[in-house]
Design a protein around this motif. Structure first.
Motif, PDB file in Angstrom:
ATOM      1  N   LEU A  75       0.831  -1.210   0.000  1.00  0.00           N
ATOM      2  CA  LEU A  75       0.000   0.000   0.000  1.00  0.00           C
ATOM      3  C   LEU A  75       0.865   1.260   0.000  1.00  0.00           C
ATOM      4  N   CYS A  76       1.933   1.245   0.771  1.00  0.00           N
ATOM      5  CA  CYS A  76       2.823   2.412   0.803  1.00  0.00           C
ATOM      6  C   CYS A  76       3.456   2.656  -0.567  1.00  0.00           C
ATOM      7  N   VAL A  77       3.890   1.602  -1.221  1.00  0.00           N
ATOM      8  CA  VAL A  77       4.466   1.750  -2.560  1.00  0.00           C
ATOM      9  C   VAL A  77       3.422   2.309  -3.517  1.00  0.00           C
ATOM     10  N   ALA A  78       2.201   1.775  -3.453  1.00  0.00           N
ATOM     11  CA  ALA A  78       1.135   2.257  -4.335  1.00  0.00           C
ATOM     12  C   ALA A  78       0.825   3.728  -4.070  1.00  0.00           C
ATOM     13  N   GLU A  79       0.764   4.121  -2.803  1.00  0.00           N
ATOM     14  CA  GLU A  79       0.487   5.524  -2.484  1.00  0.00           C
ATOM     15  C   GLU A  79       1.612   6.421  -2.974  1.00  0.00           C
ATOM     16  N   GLU A  80       2.844   5.993  -2.762  1.00  0.00           N
ATOM     17  CA  GLU A  80       3.978   6.802  -3.211  1.00  0.00           C
ATOM     18  C   GLU A  80       3.966   6.981  -4.730  1.00  0.00           C
ATOM     19  N   GLU A  81       3.653   5.906  -5.438  1.00  0.00           N
ATOM     20  CA  GLU A  81       3.628   5.972  -6.907  1.00  0.00           C
ATOM     21  C   GLU A  81       2.466   6.815  -7.423  1.00  0.00           C
ATOM     22  N   SER A 116       4.462  20.280   0.281  1.00  0.00           N
ATOM     23  CA  SER A 116       4.149  19.514   1.482  1.00  0.00           C
ATOM     24  C   SER A 116       4.092  18.017   1.177  1.00  0.00           C
ATOM     25  N   LEU A 117       3.485  17.661   0.062  1.00  0.00           N
ATOM     26  CA  LEU A 117       3.428  16.256  -0.338  1.00  0.00           C
ATOM     27  C   LEU A 117       4.836  15.725  -0.605  1.00  0.00           C
ATOM     28  N   ALA A 135      -0.550  10.113   6.409  1.00  0.00           N
ATOM     29  CA  ALA A 135       0.110  11.372   6.055  1.00  0.00           C
ATOM     30  C   ALA A 135       0.142  11.559   4.545  1.00  0.00           C
ATOM     31  N   LEU A 136       0.459  10.496   3.803  1.00  0.00           N
ATOM     32  CA  LEU A 136       0.467  10.585   2.338  1.00  0.00           C
ATOM     33  C   LEU A 136      -0.932  10.859   1.800  1.00  0.00           C
ATOM     34  N   GLY A 137      -1.916  10.171   2.339  1.00  0.00           N
ATOM     35  CA  GLY A 137      -3.288  10.377   1.889  1.00  0.00           C
ATOM     36  C   GLY A 137      -3.774  11.800   2.150  1.00  0.00           C
ATOM     37  N   SER A 138      -3.481  12.320   3.322  1.00  0.00           N
ATOM     38  CA  SER A 138      -3.898  13.688   3.665  1.00  0.00           C
ATOM     39  C   SER A 138      -3.196  14.717   2.784  1.00  0.00           C
ATOM     40  N   ALA A 139      -1.894  14.556   2.610  1.00  0.00           N
ATOM     41  CA  ALA A 139      -1.139  15.507   1.778  1.00  0.00           C
ATOM     42  C   ALA A 139      -1.602  15.432   0.325  1.00  0.00           C
ATOM     43  N   SER A 140      -1.912  14.241  -0.143  1.00  0.00           N
ATOM     44  CA  SER A 140      -2.398  14.090  -1.519  1.00  0.00           C
ATOM     45  C   SER A 140      -3.756  14.753  -1.698  1.00  0.00           C
ATOM     46  N   ARG A 141      -4.641  14.594  -0.731  1.00  0.00           N
ATOM     47  CA  ARG A 141      -5.964  15.208  -0.828  1.00  0.00           C
ATOM     48  C   ARG A 141      -5.871  16.726  -0.769  1.00  0.00           C
ATOM     49  N   ARG A 142      -4.977  17.255   0.103  1.00  0.00           N
ATOM     50  CA  ARG A 142      -4.792  18.711   0.155  1.00  0.00           C
ATOM     51  C   ARG A 142      -4.329  19.239  -1.196  1.00  0.00           C
ATOM     52  N   LEU A 143      -3.441  18.511  -1.854  1.00  0.00           N
ATOM     53  CA  LEU A 143      -2.972  18.934  -3.177  1.00  0.00           C
ATOM     54  C   LEU A 143      -4.109  18.897  -4.182  1.00  0.00           C
ATOM     55  N   GLU A 144      -4.897  17.828  -4.169  1.00  0.00           N
ATOM     56  CA  GLU A 144      -6.032  17.751  -5.090  1.00  0.00           C
ATOM     57  C   GLU A 144      -6.978  18.928  -4.886  1.00  0.00           C
ATOM     58  N   GLN A 145      -7.274  19.245  -3.651  1.00  0.00           N
ATOM     59  CA  GLN A 145      -8.184  20.356  -3.365  1.00  0.00           C
ATOM     60  C   GLN A 145      -7.576  21.690  -3.786  1.00  0.00           C
ATOM     61  N   ALA A 152     -14.783  13.493  -6.480  1.00  0.00           N
ATOM     62  CA  ALA A 152     -14.129  12.269  -6.032  1.00  0.00           C
ATOM     63  C   ALA A 152     -12.619  12.403  -6.195  1.00  0.00           C
ATOM     64  N   SER A 153     -11.908  11.854  -5.264  1.00  0.00           N
ATOM     65  CA  SER A 153     -10.456  11.954  -5.244  1.00  0.00           C
ATOM     66  C   SER A 153      -9.807  10.996  -6.239  1.00  0.00           C
ATOM     67  N   PRO A 154      -9.029  11.513  -7.193  1.00  0.00           N
ATOM     68  CA  PRO A 154      -8.283  10.631  -8.096  1.00  0.00           C
ATOM     69  C   PRO A 154      -7.289   9.750  -7.338  1.00  0.00           C
ATOM     70  N   PHE A 155      -6.731  10.303  -6.259  1.00  0.00           N
ATOM     71  CA  PHE A 155      -5.797   9.533  -5.439  1.00  0.00           C
ATOM     72  C   PHE A 155      -6.516   8.342  -4.806  1.00  0.00           C
ATOM     73  N   ALA A 156      -7.700   8.580  -4.261  1.00  0.00           N
ATOM     74  CA  ALA A 156      -8.478   7.491  -3.658  1.00  0.00           C
ATOM     75  C   ALA A 156      -8.843   6.448  -4.708  1.00  0.00           C
ATOM     76  N   ALA A 157      -9.170   6.896  -5.914  1.00  0.00           N
ATOM     77  CA  ALA A 157      -9.484   5.952  -6.996  1.00  0.00           C
ATOM     78  C   ALA A 157      -8.258   5.112  -7.339  1.00  0.00           C
ATOM     79  N   ALA A 158      -7.086   5.737  -7.343  1.00  0.00           N
ATOM     80  CA  ALA A 158      -5.848   4.992  -7.625  1.00  0.00           C
ATOM     81  C   ALA A 158      -5.593   3.956  -6.540  1.00  0.00           C
ATOM     82  N   MET A 159      -5.911   4.301  -5.302  1.00  0.00           N
ATOM     83  CA  MET A 159      -5.720   3.342  -4.207  1.00  0.00           C
ATOM     84  C   MET A 159      -6.691   2.175  -4.336  1.00  0.00           C
ATOM     85  N   GLN A 160      -7.921   2.465  -4.753  1.00  0.00           N
ATOM     86  CA  GLN A 160      -8.883   1.383  -4.977  1.00  0.00           C
ATOM     87  C   GLN A 160      -8.392   0.450  -6.085  1.00  0.00           C
TER      88      GLN A 160
END
Length: 182
Positions: A75-81, A116-117, A135-145, A152-160
């Motif tokens: 999951l960490c690798v996927a979030e980082e990528e 920050s991300l 921390a990665l999820g929060s920073a990614s969402r702040r960037l998206e916003q 819908a969050s593209p980052f969350a979709a990528a994690m799914q």
């Protein structure tokens, strides 16, 4: 002791578990279920194998612990990528260019969120943990916003979309584990 020094210590201990013609290919570090786990990957001409070691460099046989560590590491690798759309450095460059050429409203906020991300991303070797994922999820969402993504969050979709890969790694670790798991 730094994470790199700790990984070096574990790598030296893991080398003793290598079979004939087998080499240690890498070590992933995860903290889960209250324990630090070192997932050691071994490679040989015949294929690959895995072994998880605890902080004491002893082989772990708790199947739940090993599976959780493998899933967390994946999951960490996927979030980082996926962070910053997978191209954070290019995004930061483009934001800087936009500030210089057009200076649109909100550009400073977007640049700050991207920075920050980038600061949240930890260099290898790093410890995969729930706190790091958060921390990665929060920073990614702040960037998206900051970039105007209100739906819908593209980052969350990528994690799914990464769930299959995460499960695949966990199954690979379990299926190619060097010793029996409980």
């Amino acid at each position: 002791m730094t994470v790199a020094e700790d990984v070096g210590r574990i790598a030296r201990a893991a080398a003793a578990f290598a079979g004939p013609g087998e080499e240690l290919a890498g070590v992933l570090v995860a903290e889960t279920l209250g324990r630090r786990v070192y997932l050691c990957a071994f490679e040989s001409a015949e294929g690959h194998a895995w072994l998880a070691l605890g902080a004491d460099a002893e082989a772990l046989t708790d199947g739940r612990l090993v599976r959780e560590a493998a899933s967390l590491a994946a999951l960490c690798v996927a979030e980082e990528e996926s962070a910053g759309g997978g191209h954070l450095a290019e995004l930061q460059t483009r934001l800087s260019e936009l500030r210089e050429t057009d200076n649109p409203q909100g550009i400073e906020e977007a640049e700050a969120a991207a920075a920050s991300l980038a600061q949240t991303l930890q260099p290898e070797p790093r410890v995969a943990s729930g706190a790091y994922l958060d921390a990665l999820g929060s920073a990614s969402r702040r960037l998206e916003q900051a970039l105007g993504e209100s739906g819908a969050s593209p980052f969350a979709a990528a994690m799914q979309a990464a769930v299959g890969s995460v499960e695949g790694l966990a199954a690979d670790v379990e299926g190619n584990y060097k010793i029996p798991l409980e």
